[in-house]
Design a protein around this motif. Structure first.
Motif, PDB file in Angstrom:
ATOM      1  N   ALA A  29      44.795  44.789 -23.244  1.00  0.00           N
ATOM      2  CA  ALA A  29      45.840  44.416 -24.199  1.00  0.00           C
ATOM      3  C   ALA A  29      46.192  45.574 -25.124  1.00  0.00           C
ATOM      4  O   ALA A  29      47.366  45.763 -25.475  1.00  0.00           O
ATOM      5  N   LEU A  30      45.192  46.357 -25.530  1.00  0.00           N
ATOM      6  CA  LEU A  30      45.465  47.510 -26.390  1.00  0.00           C
ATOM      7  C   LEU A  30      46.300  48.557 -25.655  1.00  0.00           C
ATOM      8  O   LEU A  30      47.241  49.128 -26.219  1.00  0.00           O
ATOM      9  N   ILE A  31      45.967  48.794 -24.395  1.00  0.00           N
ATOM     10  CA  ILE A  31      46.727  49.774 -23.618  1.00  0.00           C
ATOM     11  C   ILE A  31      48.148  49.283 -23.369  1.00  0.00           C
ATOM     12  O   ILE A  31      49.130  49.991 -23.639  1.00  0.00           O
ATOM     13  N   LEU A  32      48.270  48.058 -22.840  1.00  0.00           N
ATOM     14  CA  LEU A  32      49.594  47.514 -22.540  1.00  0.00           C
ATOM     15  C   LEU A  32      50.406  47.309 -23.819  1.00  0.00           C
ATOM     16  O   LEU A  32      51.619  47.584 -23.843  1.00  0.00           O
ATOM     17  N   GLY A  33      49.755  46.849 -24.883  1.00  0.00           N
ATOM     18  CA  GLY A  33      50.461  46.653 -26.146  1.00  0.00           C
ATOM     19  C   GLY A  33      50.997  47.949 -26.725  1.00  0.00           C
ATOM     20  O   GLY A  33      52.096  47.988 -27.288  1.00  0.00           O
ATOM     21  N   THR A  34      50.225  49.035 -26.583  1.00  0.00           N
ATOM     22  CA  THR A  34      50.690  50.349 -27.057  1.00  0.00           C
ATOM     23  C   THR A  34      51.902  50.814 -26.260  1.00  0.00           C
ATOM     24  O   THR A  34      52.869  51.343 -26.823  1.00  0.00           O
ATOM     25  N   ILE A  35      51.850  50.617 -24.946  1.00  0.00           N
ATOM     26  CA  ILE A  35      52.999  50.986 -24.100  1.00  0.00           C
ATOM     27  C   ILE A  35      54.229  50.185 -24.496  1.00  0.00           C
ATOM     28  O   ILE A  35      55.337  50.729 -24.620  1.00  0.00           O
ATOM     29  N   LEU A  36      54.055  48.890 -24.719  1.00  0.00           N
ATOM     30  CA  LEU A  36      55.177  48.042 -25.110  1.00  0.00           C
ATOM     31  C   LEU A  36      55.733  48.450 -26.471  1.00  0.00           C
ATOM     32  O   LEU A  36      56.955  48.430 -26.689  1.00  0.00           O
ATOM     33  N   ALA A  37      54.843  48.820 -27.401  1.00  0.00           N
ATOM     34  CA  ALA A  37      55.306  49.246 -28.724  1.00  0.00           C
ATOM     35  C   ALA A  37      56.148  50.511 -28.630  1.00  0.00           C
ATOM     36  O   ALA A  37      57.168  50.636 -29.329  1.00  0.00           O
ATOM     37  N   THR A  38      55.735  51.441 -27.771  1.00  0.00           N
ATOM     38  CA  THR A  38      56.534  52.661 -27.588  1.00  0.00           C
ATOM     39  C   THR A  38      57.890  52.333 -26.965  1.00  0.00           C
ATOM     40  O   THR A  38      58.895  52.966 -27.294  1.00  0.00           O
ATOM     41  N   MET A  39      57.906  51.337 -26.093  1.00  0.00           N
ATOM     42  CA  MET A  39      59.180  50.913 -25.512  1.00  0.00           C
ATOM     43  C   MET A  39      60.072  50.270 -26.570  1.00  0.00           C
ATOM     44  O   MET A  39      61.291  50.462 -26.571  1.00  0.00           O
ATOM     45  N   ARG A  40      59.475  49.490 -27.476  1.00  0.00           N
ATOM     46  CA  ARG A  40      60.261  48.812 -28.509  1.00  0.00           C
ATOM     47  C   ARG A  40      60.946  49.801 -29.449  1.00  0.00           C
ATOM     48  O   ARG A  40      61.995  49.480 -30.026  1.00  0.00           O
ATOM     49  N   VAL A  41      60.341  50.965 -29.672  1.00  0.00           N
ATOM     50  CA  VAL A  41      60.924  51.949 -30.600  1.00  0.00           C
ATOM     51  C   VAL A  41      61.569  53.109 -29.863  1.00  0.00           C
ATOM     52  O   VAL A  41      61.973  54.093 -30.482  1.00  0.00           O
ATOM     53  N   SER A  42      61.659  53.000 -28.548  1.00  0.00           N
ATOM     54  CA  SER A  42      62.230  54.077 -27.740  1.00  0.00           C
ATOM     55  C   SER A  42      63.729  54.238 -28.023  1.00  0.00           C
ATOM     56  O   SER A  42      64.432  53.257 -28.302  1.00  0.00           O
ATOM     57  N   PRO A  43      64.231  55.473 -27.920  1.00  0.00           N
ATOM     58  CA  PRO A  43      65.676  55.681 -28.079  1.00  0.00           C
ATOM     59  C   PRO A  43      66.474  55.254 -26.848  1.00  0.00           C
ATOM     60  O   PRO A  43      67.698  55.274 -26.871  1.00  0.00           O
ATOM     61  N   ILE A  44      65.792  54.867 -25.776  1.00  0.00           N
ATOM     62  CA  ILE A  44      66.465  54.450 -24.539  1.00  0.00           C
ATOM     63  C   ILE A  44      66.705  52.937 -24.609  1.00  0.00           C
ATOM     64  O   ILE A  44      65.750  52.152 -24.648  1.00  0.00           O
ATOM     65  N   PRO A  45      67.946  52.490 -24.599  1.00  0.00           N
ATOM     66  CA  PRO A  45      68.248  51.052 -24.746  1.00  0.00           C
ATOM     67  C   PRO A  45      67.591  50.174 -23.683  1.00  0.00           C
ATOM     68  O   PRO A  45      67.143  49.069 -23.986  1.00  0.00           O
ATOM     69  N   ALA A  46      67.534  50.663 -22.439  1.00  0.00           N
ATOM     70  CA  ALA A  46      66.945  49.850 -21.371  1.00  0.00           C
ATOM     71  C   ALA A  46      65.469  49.571 -21.652  1.00  0.00           C
ATOM     72  O   ALA A  46      64.988  48.449 -21.445  1.00  0.00           O
ATOM     73  N   LEU A  47      64.731  50.570 -22.120  1.00  0.00           N
ATOM     74  CA  LEU A  47      63.315  50.376 -22.431  1.00  0.00           C
ATOM     75  C   LEU A  47      63.154  49.415 -23.603  1.00  0.00           C
ATOM     76  O   LEU A  47      62.262  48.563 -23.594  1.00  0.00           O
TER      77      LEU A  47
END
Length: 215
Positions: A29-47
């Protein structure tokens, strides 16, 4: 005490499975949650859209339904068949990751924008700035809610008992079959969870004191 003496080995085996479920799911959960958090703040709209959709779906889905999917529905796809224990780990991981993501995203938002601008000014890209500058600071600011999320994960492992995983939640019906009072089983399981939660709380306080000095 008679219940503990007579069924101590059963309780110990149940708690050992619970600890394994917790540790594996927490890491995932820590690994996947960190990846998801980076996607949430990513400058790429699709992510951002994928991360937002994942979090919205999982946070609004009961954990029991997530278990049902990975234990009963997913095997119908004839892709990969999981043992019940593995399915429980996957269910707990994907469910808890959504909450870890939101905790980390809140931490990222507490980092002053000047930190990101300074990182860009020295030539760091978005990913480098996130890994080397923003995430380390965000982790420091979200220790209490992150530990609370992990404590909730520890308690959520009892749901696995309803899906053929022999963790501590499955001990209660076993003791009932042996004629033991239900209250006795609940008391010792509550004591066991208390013993497991206290170290997490102590770790939280330790990190808070250490990092508050460092900041």
């Amino acid at each position: 005490m008679d219940t503990l003496v007579e069924y101590g080995d059963v309780l110990a085996a149940g708690f050992w499975t619970t600890i394994q479920l917790f540790l594996l799911s927490a890491v995932g959960a820590l690994i996947l949650g960190t990846i998801l958090a980076t996607m949430r703040v990513s400058p790429i709209p699709a992510l951002r859209a994928v991360g937002t959709g994942y979090v919205t779906l999982l946070r609004n889905t009961p954990l029991t339904l997530v278990f049902f999917f990975f234990v009963f529905a997913y095997p119908k796809l004839d892709l990969i068949r999981f043992p019940f224990f593995t399915a429980a780990v996957v269910a707990l991981t994907v469910y808890t990751a959504a909450f870890v993501c939101e905790v980390l995203r809140a931490g990222i938002n507490t980092v002053p924008i000047g930190q990101a601008e300074a990182a860009r000014s020295v030539g760091l890209g978005f990913g480098q700035a996130l890994v080397h500058v923003i995430l380390p600071q965000s982790f420091r600011s979200v220790v209490p809610p992150l530990v609370s999320t992990l404590i909730a994960l520890l308690k959520n492992t009892t749901v696995a008992a309803g899906f053929s995983v022999s963790e501590v939640g499955s001990v209660i019906p076993l003791l009932n079959e042996q004629g033991e009072p239900t209250l006795n089983a609940f008391v010792w399981i509550a004591v066991g969870f208390l013993v497991l939660v206290i170290p997490l709380t102590l770790v939280q306080r330790s990190f808070e004191k250490r990092w508050s000095v460092a900041r």
